[in-house]
Design an enzyme around this catalytic site. Structure first.
Site, short mmCIF file in Angstrom:
data_model
loop_
_atom_site.label_atom_id
_atom_site.label_comp_id
_atom_site.label_asym_id
_atom_site.label_seq_id
_atom_site.Cartn_x
_atom_site.Cartn_y
_atom_site.Cartn_z
CD GLU A 131 -2.99 0.03 2.45
OE1 GLU A 131 -3.97 -0.69 2.32
OE2 GLU A 131 -2.57 0.41 3.55
CB CYS B 138 0.11 36.10 8.34
SG CYS B 138 -0.23 37.22 6.99
#
Ligand code: LLP
Length: 437
Positions: free
Chosen positions: A295, A365
């Site tokens: 996987e 920011c």
């Protein structure tokens, strides 16, 4: 080219005019067409990794499945590509299922994971089709039993085991240790109880067992230990209930480098070790060999992806640091801020001469919005393009609209041509969910 190895897509080259080229397509040309930030996926690199997994899985003497862990990055274009190659897909939410269905990914090859799948998500899977649901907690057995009670066929389920295996990776990426929200611990008896409960549910068919140990792993030792525990568990369940798994999965997690000096894993050798461990452990216990499912997410697509930014503000603080701001940052790649992930970068529009040490920061920011600390680059100017390799996995997948950021466009490149996989978001996309706008 020595400059571009392993962490860059295999087709990466620098054209004589200094432009960086991937898949035969010039990055400055792509930036002009699609704007920046832009994510570029090289199909040849993706195909190479798929082929590597496939070739090395061939040494397993029974059925194998290559299951792409879609959480690394999902879009319809990539899923169509993988569906055509016969891959399976691991999804972890209704949203990921919706993308899979939109790509017409064969439902019988969908594996639905998650430690807290909602009833709504499971109903969606029932309605549109699902291959396997991976049970992650005991109450799920009853819920699935109810949801599938009147289904024409029983639902195939795997049980996710917690094997109690520690891994050497960032704490946020460890999943195989006992103290984890994922899986049913073998050690406490919870896994065995859940298996018994599944066998009592006529609407469910137990097809196998699953473990996932963690992500960004560079050694095969944890896999060996987990496979041994998985085999012991399978043997105990065979003795107790007479059930043997049709399929087992040791999950994903194989690590990839992002910096030239990072360790790397030889996928072929790693997969062969897993294959050998499964075959030996099953043989030793006299159990019939199950299908083996791997996987991987990151190791299929990380190397194929390159993020392209345009340089804007440059702030030189004498004797302290030179901040080079780009037009993306933590909204499209949270990994440096979240895990301390390290990246490198190169100029994509020209070669440049000389070297200065700069710090690449985003436009958001937060002071933590640092993409790359202390990067040697040729003297850089506003308007330059910066390419960051090894960004195919878990960057876009974890992207946000922080500070109203528009998520970047995504293109796939191959043989000198590009295809748009995802367009850049617009202000309208941002406002679409706001009924008062
Ligand atoms: N299978 C399961 C059940 C998983 O939870 C994962 C990853 C995978 C497979 C694929 O693991 P991979 O081959 O990609 O390592 N956001 C983190 C990574 C989180 C991984 C979550 N689960 C990062 O950016 O490093």
């Amino acid at each position: 080219m020595a400059e571009f190895q392993e962490i860059w897509p295999i087709t990466t080259a620098r054209h004589v005019d200094g432009h960086l080229v991937i898949g035969g397509v010039s990055l400055p040309a792509l930036a002009a067409e699609h704007g920046t930030p832009l994510y570029i996926f090289d199909l040849a690199t993706i195909d190479m990794h798929v082929q590597r997994y496939r070739d090395s899985l061939r040494s397993y003497p029974a059925e194998t499945r290559l299951v792409y862990a879609g959480k690394a990055f999902l879009c319809v274009g990539l899923l169509r590509h993988f569906a055509a190659q016969g891959l399976w897909l691991d999804v972890v939410s209704g949203g990921e299922l919706a993308i899979a269905y939109a790509a017409s990914f064969p439902a019988e090859r969908l594996v639905f994971h998650g430690n807290n799948k909602t009833e709504e998500e499971l109903r969606f899977a029932r309605q549109r089709g699902i291959g396997i649901v991976v049970i992650d907690h005991q109450a799920e057995v009853e819920l699935l039993g109810q949801l599938w009670a009147d289904a024409p066929q029983p639902l195939s389920v795997m049980v996710r085991l917690n094997p109690g295996v520690e891994t050497d990776t960032h704490a946020y990426r460890r999943t195989g240790q006992l103290d984890s929200k994922f899986g049913l611990p073998i050690a406490t008896g919870a896994a065995a109880q859940t298996v018994a409960a599944v066998l009592d549910q006529p609407a469910l068919r137990l097809v196998g067992y699953h473990v996932h140990l963690g992500s960004q792993l560079f050694t095969s030792e944890p896999y060996r230990v987990a496979i041994e525990r998985l085999a012991d568990f399978a043997q105990a369940m065979a003795a107790q209930h007479g059930v043997v798994p049709n399929v087992i999965s040791p999950g994903g997690g194989i690590g990839v480098p992002a910096m030239p000096d990072d360790p790397s894993v030889d996928i072929t050798a790693a997969v062969r070790e897993i294959v050998r461990a499964v075959a030996e452990n099953w043989k030793r216990r006299g159990l019939p060999l199950p299908a083996l499912a791997l996987e991987p997410g990151r190791s299929l697509i990380a190397q194929a992806g390159v993020a392209l930014y345009r340089v804007g503000a440059i702030k030189q603080i004498p004797g302290v640091r030179c901040y080079v701001s780009v037009d993306g940052g933590m909204a499209d790649n949270i990994r440096p801020a979240l895990y301390g992930a390290r990246y490198t970068a190169t100029l994509a529009n020209r070669e440049g001469e000389g070297e200065q040490i700069v710090t690449i920061v985003g436009k958001y920011c937060e002071s933590g919005d640092v993409l790359i600390r202390d990067l040697p680059l040729p003297p850089v100017k506003p308007g330059d393009l910066l390419a960051v390799p090894s960004t195919g996995a878990y960057c876009l997948a974890m992207a946000s609209n922080y500070n109203g950021a528009l998520r970047p466009a995504v293109v796939a490149v191959q043989d000198g041509a590009w295809v748009l996989w995802q367009r850049r978001e617009t202000f309208d996309d941002i406002l679409r969910r706001d009924p008062l706008a």
